[in-house]
Design a protein around this motif. Structure first.
Motif, PDB file in Angstrom:
ATOM      1  N   MET A   1       0.950  -1.211   0.041  1.00  0.00           N
ATOM      2  CA  MET A   1      -0.018  -0.260   0.008  1.00  0.00           C
ATOM      3  C   MET A   1       0.863   1.352  -0.114  1.00  0.00           C
ATOM      4  O   MET A   1       1.943   1.431   0.782  1.00  0.00           O
ATOM      5  N   LEU A   2       0.561   2.332  -0.909  1.00  0.00           N
ATOM      6  CA  LEU A   2       1.426   3.438  -0.973  1.00  0.00           C
ATOM      7  C   LEU A   2       0.674   4.400  -0.073  1.00  0.00           C
ATOM      8  O   LEU A   2      -0.195   4.457   0.554  1.00  0.00           O
ATOM      9  N   VAL A   3       1.875   5.296   0.498  1.00  0.00           N
ATOM     10  CA  VAL A   3       1.382   6.164   1.750  1.00  0.00           C
ATOM     11  C   VAL A   3       0.674   7.276   1.148  1.00  0.00           C
ATOM     12  O   VAL A   3       0.887   7.771   0.009  1.00  0.00           O
ATOM     13  N   PHE A  26      -3.838   6.308 -11.094  1.00  0.00           N
ATOM     14  CA  PHE A  26      -3.096   7.476 -11.285  1.00  0.00           C
ATOM     15  C   PHE A  26      -4.270   8.727 -11.159  1.00  0.00           C
ATOM     16  O   PHE A  26      -4.045   9.630 -10.550  1.00  0.00           O
ATOM     17  N   HIS A  27      -5.432   8.403 -11.797  1.00  0.00           N
ATOM     18  CA  HIS A  27      -6.519   9.468 -11.673  1.00  0.00           C
ATOM     19  C   HIS A  27      -6.686   9.988 -10.299  1.00  0.00           C
ATOM     20  O   HIS A  27      -6.991  10.854  -9.868  1.00  0.00           O
ATOM     21  N   PHE A  53       2.284  14.644   0.266  1.00  0.00           N
ATOM     22  CA  PHE A  53       3.433  13.903  -0.091  1.00  0.00           C
ATOM     23  C   PHE A  53       3.104  12.753  -0.550  1.00  0.00           C
ATOM     24  O   PHE A  53       3.938  12.010  -1.710  1.00  0.00           O
ATOM     25  N   GLY A  54       2.132  11.876   0.151  1.00  0.00           N
ATOM     26  CA  GLY A  54       2.140  10.547  -0.449  1.00  0.00           C
ATOM     27  C   GLY A  54       1.318  10.687  -1.895  1.00  0.00           C
ATOM     28  O   GLY A  54       1.751   9.912  -2.784  1.00  0.00           O
ATOM     29  N   TYR A  55       0.415  11.418  -1.924  1.00  0.00           N
ATOM     30  CA  TYR A  55      -0.399  11.455  -3.190  1.00  0.00           C
ATOM     31  C   TYR A  55       0.638  11.869  -4.261  1.00  0.00           C
ATOM     32  O   TYR A  55       0.488  11.379  -5.499  1.00  0.00           O
ATOM     33  N   TYR A  56       1.453  12.803  -4.116  1.00  0.00           N
ATOM     34  CA  TYR A  56       2.459  13.424  -5.294  1.00  0.00           C
ATOM     35  C   TYR A  56       3.516  12.100  -5.444  1.00  0.00           C
ATOM     36  O   TYR A  56       3.688  11.755  -6.732  1.00  0.00           O
ATOM     37  N   ARG A  57       3.943  11.440  -4.418  1.00  0.00           N
ATOM     38  CA  ARG A  57       4.896  10.271  -4.865  1.00  0.00           C
ATOM     39  C   ARG A  57       4.021   9.135  -5.748  1.00  0.00           C
ATOM     40  O   ARG A  57       4.478   8.625  -6.442  1.00  0.00           O
ATOM     41  N   ASN A  58       2.938   8.925  -5.057  1.00  0.00           N
ATOM     42  CA  ASN A  58       2.039   7.754  -5.905  1.00  0.00           C
ATOM     43  C   ASN A  58       1.616   8.409  -7.494  1.00  0.00           C
ATOM     44  O   ASN A  58       1.878   7.319  -8.351  1.00  0.00           O
ATOM     45  N   LEU A  59       1.253   9.528  -7.593  1.00  0.00           N
ATOM     46  CA  LEU A  59       1.082  10.008  -9.097  1.00  0.00           C
ATOM     47  C   LEU A  59       2.088   9.769  -9.916  1.00  0.00           C
ATOM     48  O   LEU A  59       1.928   9.500 -10.907  1.00  0.00           O
TER      49      LEU A  59
END
Length: 304
Positions: A1-3, A26-27, A53-59
């Motif tokens: 699971m991604l942060v 990604f969306h 931070f988590g959303y940026y790393r994941n996208l």
């Protein structure tokens, strides 16, 4: 699971993924990141916000999957299906905007490892956040009349940490920290007016400095023009004296010639014959009396 995303981690197998599944993740992460960015705009806390931070790393992670991997079912690269459908490239523009926001804020400067999927703040970020928390706690629990004196040490500590890191990074410092420092300085000087005495001292210093500069300029200007006038006057006086001074007769030669001439004239000239020798020069100088009986071409002999 991604942060920060709450979604499962997808790892490609032999450069293949389910493109539709990656695109949905990604969306979602892109939309959430933009939403959090709006919520953390003022005060600016985007860089250190856990969700941002988590959303940026994941996208960025899911975007790279779409660019580099193929679909398990069709074998077509995911970018052809989702990223390059038309010339507008909406997804590419949204990703560029998200990256530009993160990079323009120097957000990676807040962290030790810029590629880590988990928050790992740098030592400087931790120290600065601690110093700011101490200052905020002091100002919150102090009366306005004593804040300047009571919270001075915490404020100076924040300034010291910030200025050191900013000079070290040549101005490229995490904007979360820069925004905190700017607002703290404004609060310190405008709201609490703790810099009033400093401003008055600086104003007095600049006034005194300007006065000294002006007096020095006036003094040397006076010396320069007075000295030039004195030198010119002295030179003219010396020239006038040399031009107006009469020529002095040569006493030694005149006396010797006089003695010799008197001796000769006593022998050769009768006592009754008195002759006066007058210089033919029209100048106002005194006439030279010649002791020699011979007639010079510039002289006229007059008999008495």
């Amino acid at each position: 699971m991604l942060v920060g995303s709450g979604e499962k981690f997808i790892e490609p197998v032999n450069n293949t993924v389910v493109c539709s599944e990656v695109f949905q993740l990604f969306h979602k992460c892109t939309g959430k990141f933009i939403e959090v960015a709006l919520d953390t705009a003022n005060p600016f806390t985007l860089c250190t916000n856990e969700h941002a931070f988590g959303y940026y790393r994941n996208l960025t992670y899911f975007f790279n999957l779409l660019q580099e991997n193929y679909d398990k079912k069709t074998g077509i690269i995911c970018s052809e299906e989702y990223l390059n459908k038309n010339r507008m490239s909406v997804i590419g523009h949204i990703v560029a905007t998200s990256k530009g926001l993160w990079e323009s804020g120097n957000c990676d400067d807040c962290y030790m490892d810029q590629n880590n999927l988990y928050q790992n703040f740098s030592l400087h970020t931790i120290e600065f956040q601690k110093a700011h928390a101490e200052y905020a706690n002091c100002s919150r629990n102090s009366n306005a009349s004593v804040i300047c004196e009571k919270c001075m040490s915490y404020y100076l500590r924040m300034n010291e940490l910030f200025d050191f890191e900013k000079s070290k990074k040549e101005g490229h410092i995490c904007f979360d920290l820069e925004d905190i420092m700017n607002k703290t300085r404004q609060e310190w000087s405008v709201v609490y007016k703790c810099c009033k005495n400093k401003r008055d001292s600086l104003k007095a210093f600049y006034s005194l400095f300007s006065t000294i500069i002006i007096l020095t300029f006036v003094f040397y200007s006076t010396i320069y023009f007075t000295g030039s006038s004195y030198t010119e006057t002295t030179t003219l006086d010396a020239r006038e004296i040399s031009n107006n001074q009469p020529m002095q007769p040569n006493t030694s030669s005149s006396s010797s010639s006089s003695s010799t001439g008197s001796g000769n004239s006593s022998k050769e000239t009768p006592k009754s014959d008195k002759k006066m020798l007058i210089n033919d020069d029209d100048s106002d100088d005194e006439p030279n009396i010649l002791s020699s009986p011979s007639i010079n071409r510039n002289q006229i002999i007059l008999d008495n």
